[in-house]
Enzyme design. Structure first.
Site, PDB file in Angstrom:
ATOM      1  N   GLY A 107       0.864  -1.174  -0.093  1.00 37.70           N
ATOM      2  CA  GLY A 107       0.019   0.004   0.002  1.00 37.70           C
ATOM      3  C   GLY A 107       0.750   1.192  -0.120  1.00 37.70           C
ATOM      4  N   HIS A 108       2.029   1.299  -0.765  1.00 37.97           N
ATOM      5  CA  HIS A 108       2.868   2.271  -0.996  1.00 37.97           C
ATOM      6  C   HIS A 108       3.592   2.169  -2.274  1.00 37.97           C
ATOM      7  CE1 HIS A 108       5.318  -0.849   1.123  1.00 37.97           C
ATOM      8  NE2 HIS A 108       6.434  -0.103   0.350  1.00 37.97           N
ATOM      9  N   ALA A 109       4.446   3.176  -2.416  1.00 38.50           N
ATOM     10  CA  ALA A 109       5.201   3.232  -3.656  1.00 38.50           C
ATOM     11  C   ALA A 109       6.751   4.001  -3.127  1.00 38.50           C
ATOM     12  CB  ALA A 109       4.840   4.361  -4.831  1.00 38.50           C
TER      13      ALA A 109
END
Length: 138
Positions: free
Chosen positions: A54-56
């Site tokens: 749930g991130h980059a």
């Protein structure tokens, strides 16, 4: 952040050396993976129905390997999404910077091994999807 797409990410077949008493897979810096590994960690005991990721990342390259069990990885570049099933310890998913990722559908006893190109840096993470889209499209 570099202009990257989900098509810059790919499954990598790792060397599998078969022996009657068990198999071995070797990963070497700048040879098996296209970066020098600076950090290794693994996810395990993920409860059923939970998501990870749930991130980059702005600069980090990663290779994700299902060391045991299976899970799915959904990659998103702000325009296109691709989903990969990881379920073989001799395959890894190469993720380039600038790609949003979520990990789901962890089987019981699964272990996600992560090889990373940089040490942990909280400034490298983007946790808000809208912010990610703005950075990607800006």
């Amino acid at each position: 952040m570099k202009r990257t797409s989900v098509y810059d990410c790919s499954m990598i077949e790792l060397d599998k050396h078969h022996h009657e008493s068990g198999n071995i897979t070797v990963v070497e810096n700048n040879e098996t993976v296209p970066f020098a590994v600076k950090r290794i960690y693994y996810l395990y005991d993920v409860p059923g129905g939970e998501s990870r990721g749930g991130h980059a990342h702005k600069a980090l390259h990663q290779l994700l390997i299902a060391a045991s069990g299976s899970f799915t990885v959904t990659l998103d570049d702000g325009r296109v999404r691709r989903t990969f099933l990881l379920n073989r310890p001799y395959q890894g998913l190469l993720i380039v910077p600038g790609i949003w990722r979520t990990l789901d559908d962890f089987s019981s006893g699964s272990v996600c091994l992560v090889l990373a190109s940089h040490r942990y840096d909280p400034e490298d993470y983007i946790y808000d999807y809208q912010e990610f889209r703005e950075v990607k499209n800006g």
